[in-house]
Design a protein around this motif. Structure first.
Motif, PDB file in Angstrom:
ATOM      1  N   MET A  47     -70.579  -6.385 -60.496  1.00 31.09           N
ATOM      2  CA  MET A  47     -71.344  -7.944 -60.187  1.00 31.09           C
ATOM      3  C   MET A  47     -71.405  -7.607 -58.088  1.00 31.09           C
ATOM      4  N   GLU A  48     -71.026  -6.326 -57.608  1.00 33.89           N
ATOM      5  CA  GLU A  48     -71.564  -5.928 -56.766  1.00 33.89           C
ATOM      6  C   GLU A  48     -72.992  -5.746 -56.345  1.00 33.89           C
ATOM      7  N   ALA A  49     -72.811  -5.367 -58.164  1.00 35.56           N
ATOM      8  CA  ALA A  49     -74.682  -4.851 -57.830  1.00 35.56           C
ATOM      9  C   ALA A  49     -75.350  -5.947 -58.031  1.00 35.56           C
ATOM     10  N   LEU A  65     -69.951 -12.553 -67.818  1.00 29.82           N
ATOM     11  CA  LEU A  65     -69.702 -13.704 -67.070  1.00 29.82           C
ATOM     12  C   LEU A  65     -68.495 -14.221 -67.410  1.00 29.82           C
ATOM     13  N   ALA A  66     -67.963 -13.978 -68.652  1.00 31.76           N
ATOM     14  CA  ALA A  66     -66.785 -14.213 -69.332  1.00 31.76           C
ATOM     15  C   ALA A  66     -65.297 -13.834 -69.120  1.00 31.76           C
ATOM     16  N   ILE A  67     -65.708 -12.359 -68.706  1.00 32.92           N
ATOM     17  CA  ILE A  67     -64.111 -11.379 -68.246  1.00 32.92           C
ATOM     18  C   ILE A  67     -64.893 -11.852 -66.698  1.00 32.92           C
ATOM     19  N   ALA A  68     -65.414 -12.067 -65.705  1.00 35.39           N
ATOM     20  CA  ALA A  68     -65.552 -11.822 -64.693  1.00 35.39           C
ATOM     21  C   ALA A  68     -64.893 -13.405 -64.557  1.00 35.39           C
ATOM     22  N   ARG A 116     -62.177 -11.772 -55.568  1.00 36.98           N
ATOM     23  CA  ARG A 116     -63.638 -10.432 -55.297  1.00 36.98           C
ATOM     24  C   ARG A 116     -63.806 -10.618 -56.632  1.00 36.98           C
ATOM     25  N   PHE A 117     -63.715 -11.485 -57.711  1.00 35.59           N
ATOM     26  CA  PHE A 117     -64.384 -11.009 -58.501  1.00 35.59           C
ATOM     27  C   PHE A 117     -65.239 -12.333 -58.992  1.00 35.59           C
TER      28      PHE A 117
END
Length: 276
Positions: free
Chosen positions: A193-195, A236-239, A249-250
């Motif tokens: 996610m940060e990338a 996306l679903a996991i995040a 944060r996620f």
């Protein structure tokens, strides 16, 4: 050993390949004749590719003789010792599948290949003492790791048996307590996610971000290319699940949502953060 796999997509076909190569009989269950045929072809193609690379000790045709493909869960063998569920990341779907498998295969260890969903939640209305998380990584025949996730209700003998089976298949096992995202998805999604946020903000291009992680931190693959491999829709679903469980944060970046909306799902769609 008599085994079963439910779901013949990328992960399910890979798990079936792994079990066949390990000398086990495998019954692979999919929904309907078309998907069953596609699952059989996927396993055959995976074995053929491994043979081309010199990774099989037995001809693919001989291994495929141990594969039975069925289009109904009722076709799973009652004598199965291990059944791995590899259907999409939906709690209700996984519960329904596992409940039926538990009935059809009364002695089997039930293993979910979920990468982030609560094993305790999946264990509701199940004989939870024989359910574990058995998180494989893509591509299953190649990736060394298996994340063995245990919840409070599982029998310790079941955990030991699953570890022994996984190690006999050539995998390295890490044991993780049931918690959102376990260990690997939680860390992998955080970096991923940060990338994506860095790309969204114009900090650097996709190739440069990935190269920085490969050469600076020794990653075999950068986080954006890895997201393409996993699937942007899956990430996306996991995040979203982790954001709901662990906090903002996620939260998925807008760029990830936009790409999923456009159908840019990664390698399987030919386009994600890179063109495949």
């Amino acid at each position: 050993m008599i085994t079963g796999v439910v779901g013949g997509g990328t992960m399910g076909a890979g798990i079936a390949h792994l079990l066949l190569a390990g000398g086990h009989d495998v019954t692979l269950a999919e929904a309907g004749p078309e998907r069953s045929d596609a699952a059989r072809r996927a396993v055959a193609a995976s074995l053929a590719k491994a043979a081309e690379r010199g990774k099989l000790a037995v001809a693919p045709e001989e291994l495929l003789a141990g594969l039975t493909v069925v289009d109904d869960l009722a076709g799973l063998p009652a004598a199965a010792e291990l059944v791995v569920e590899a259907v999409p990341e939906d709690v209700d779907l996984k519960r329904r599948v596992l409940q039926q498998v538990a009935s059809v295969c009364p002695q089997a260890v039930l293993a979910s290949n979920t990468s982030s969903l609560s094993i305790s939640a999946l264990a509701e209305d199940l004989p939870g003492e024989r359910l574990v998380g058995m998180h494989f990584f893509n591509p299953v025949p190649v990736q060394e790791l298996v994340e063995l996730v245990h919840h409070a209700g599982v029998g310790p003998d079941v955990v030991t048996r699953v570890r022994t089976w996984a190690e006999a298949l050539g995998k390295t096992v890490i044991e993780v307590r049931d918690s959102p995202g376990f260990a690997t998805s939680r860390l992998g999604v955080a970096v991923g996610m940060e990338a994506i946020r860095m790309l969204e903000e114009g900090v650097a291009g996709a190739e440069d971000i990935d190269t920085g992680m490969r050469l600076g931190y020794g990653w075999p693959m950068g986080p954006l290319r890895l997201t393409d491999l996993v699937g942007l829709d899956v990430r996306l679903a996991i995040a979203e699940h982790l954001a709901a469980e662990l906090g903002p944060r996620f939260t998925p970046p807008a760029l990830l949502r936009a790409k999923v909306d456009r159908g840019e799902l990664g390698r399987k769609a030919g386009q994600g953060f890179f063109t495949w």
